[in-house]
Design a protein around this motif. Structure first.
Motif, short mmCIF file in Angstrom:
data_model
loop_
_atom_site.label_atom_id
_atom_site.label_comp_id
_atom_site.label_asym_id
_atom_site.label_seq_id
_atom_site.Cartn_x
_atom_site.Cartn_y
_atom_site.Cartn_z
N SER A 158 0.83 -1.20 0.00
CA SER A 158 0.00 0.00 0.00
C SER A 158 0.86 1.25 0.00
O SER A 158 2.04 1.22 0.36
N ASP A 159 0.21 2.37 -0.40
CA ASP A 159 0.93 3.65 -0.39
C ASP A 159 1.38 4.01 1.02
O ASP A 159 2.46 4.56 1.22
N THR A 160 0.54 3.69 2.00
CA THR A 160 0.88 4.00 3.39
C THR A 160 2.12 3.24 3.83
O THR A 160 3.03 3.80 4.43
N THR A 161 2.18 1.94 3.48
CA THR A 161 3.33 1.13 3.84
C THR A 161 4.58 1.61 3.12
O THR A 161 5.66 1.72 3.70
N SER A 162 4.45 1.89 1.82
CA SER A 162 5.60 2.36 1.05
C SER A 162 6.14 3.67 1.61
O SER A 162 7.35 3.87 1.71
N ARG A 163 5.21 4.56 1.99
CA ARG A 163 5.63 5.85 2.53
C ARG A 163 6.32 5.67 3.89
O ARG A 163 7.31 6.33 4.19
N ALA A 164 5.81 4.75 4.72
CA ALA A 164 6.43 4.49 6.02
C ALA A 164 7.84 3.94 5.85
O ALA A 164 8.76 4.32 6.58
N LEU A 165 8.02 3.05 4.86
CA LEU A 165 9.35 2.51 4.60
C LEU A 165 10.29 3.60 4.08
O LEU A 165 11.48 3.63 4.42
N ALA A 166 9.76 4.49 3.22
CA ALA A 166 10.58 5.60 2.73
C ALA A 166 10.98 6.52 3.88
O ALA A 166 12.12 7.01 3.94
N LEU A 167 10.04 6.74 4.80
CA LEU A 167 10.35 7.56 5.98
C LEU A 167 11.43 6.89 6.83
O LEU A 167 12.38 7.55 7.29
N ASP A 185 2.76 8.81 10.12
CA ASP A 185 3.69 7.75 9.70
C ASP A 185 4.72 7.47 10.79
O ASP A 185 5.15 6.31 10.97
N VAL A 186 5.15 8.50 11.50
CA VAL A 186 6.05 8.29 12.62
C VAL A 186 5.38 7.42 13.68
O VAL A 186 6.00 6.51 14.25
N ASP A 187 4.11 7.66 13.94
CA ASP A 187 3.37 6.84 14.92
C ASP A 187 3.31 5.39 14.46
O ASP A 187 3.42 4.45 15.28
N ARG A 188 3.16 5.16 13.17
CA ARG A 188 3.13 3.77 12.65
C ARG A 188 4.48 3.09 12.89
O ARG A 188 4.53 1.91 13.27
N LEU A 189 5.55 3.80 12.65
CA LEU A 189 6.87 3.22 12.90
C LEU A 189 7.06 2.89 14.37
O LEU A 189 7.65 1.87 14.72
#
Length: 332
Positions: free
Chosen positions: A2-11, A40-44
């Motif tokens: 997902s875009d959310t997962t990809s963005r979290a990995l990029a972060l 996204d920081v909270d997800r990490l």
């Protein structure tokens, strides 16, 4: 993915490549709002990554060691084994490029929990790998901390002990770590001397992080290589001497540039320049760099002076002899 997962990995990748990121910069890099960055920081954090945040104009995010090795990647035992292997590779120069080894070591040690870091330190202290030659022992802990600060352009305070055993505290901006021979050198900008300095890493007793970032100064790879070469040449040599030149210190420094390191004034019109080498031939090579027309006197060990005199006298006789017939030609 997902875009959310990809963005979290990029972060996560951005947080691993620099020690501190302003929130606005992260949002710009990812093409999202600062609010999205916070989510996204909270997800990490939910995944086990410890991301610290600080408020204010100079605030932002930084990846810190957590309570466990972040998922994906390695078990505790694997992380410890890899960290020890990278430390050995860095200090022994076993892999094809010190920069790759230090980058990997810096990334791994940045996220090691304290409990695992203590295990790594304890095991690394007890493991004695075969050494390449008889070079000085470099602390892998110090090497790793400097690697982090060099990558992140973070100012450091170093407790340094020079060749004479004199201890000093140096405030520096680290720019490059480089091996030369069997030694490691740190090239940095010395804030108190307002000039470039090169320190042997094995003489750095401790490293203190300041969390103060600095803009990198302009210096080419060739200049870094030359300064490290100069620093390594000033290690104790088997044959040592001096050249006292008819040049003022300022003139000598202007002509020799970085190679004037170690030179001292002898009055207003002369300069003493220490030279050395593994034998008298290497030491003699330094004298040949004294500019044409500049007279000088020299100090040299008596035994080596005799060999040098014999070689020079033989060279002068060879210059005065008739030129040998070229290969394949006959004398008339």
């Amino acid at each position: 993915m997902s875009d959310t997962t990809s963005r979290a990995l990029a972060l996560l990748n951005l947080l691993q490549t620099h020690r501190h990121w302003p929130g606005t910069e992260l949002a710009s890099r990812l093409g999202v709002t600062e609010r999205t960055v916070r989510r996204d920081v909270d997800r990490l954090r939910e995944l086990g990554y410890r991301v610290e945040s600080s408020p204010g104009a100079a605030g932002g995010y930084r990846l810190e060691a957590g309570s466990a090795v972040p998922p994906l990647l390695l078990t505790d035992d694997e992380a410890v084994t890899m960290a020890i292997g990278l430390r050995v590779a860095a200090t022994q120069q076993l892999v094809g490029g010190p920069e790759v080894t230090l980058t990997a070591l810096a990334k791994l040690e940045q996220v090691l929990p304290q409990a695992l870091r203590r295990r790594v330190n304890a095991l690394a202290a007890s493991v004695q790998p075969p050494r390449i030659g008889d070079g000085p022992v470099v602390s892998p802990v110090v090497l790793g901390e400097i690697a982090l600060a060099t990558r992140d352009t973070e100012r450091l305070r170093l407790r340094y002990i020079d060749a004479e055993g004199v201890e000093s505290i140096r405030r520096v901006e680290p720019h490059a770590l480089a091996p030369s021979g069997r030694k490691w050198f740190l090239l940095c900008w010395d804030l108190d001397r307002e000039d470039w300095r090169t320190f042997r890493v094995d003489r750095i007793e401790s490293v203190e992080h300041t969390r103060v970032l600095f803009p990198r100064r302009e210096i080419t790879d060739a200049e870094i290589e030359e300064r490290v070469l100069i620093a390594s040449s000033w290690s104790p040599q088997k044959v040592e001497g001096d050249a006292v030149m008819e040049l003022s210190l300022a003139e000598m420094q202007d002509r020799f540039g970085p190679w004037s390191q170690g030179a001292t004034a002898e009055g207003d019109t002369h300069t003493r320049w220490p030279i050395g080498g593994s034998d008298w031939r290497e030491a003699m090579y330094a004298f040949l760099w004294i500019p044409e027309g500049v007279e000088y006197a020299m100090t040299f060990p008596d035994q080596d002076r005799a060999e040098l005199r014999e070689a020079v006298e033989r060279l002068l006789r060879a210059i005065d002899r008739p030129t040998p017939v070229a290969r394949g030609e006959r004398r008339p």
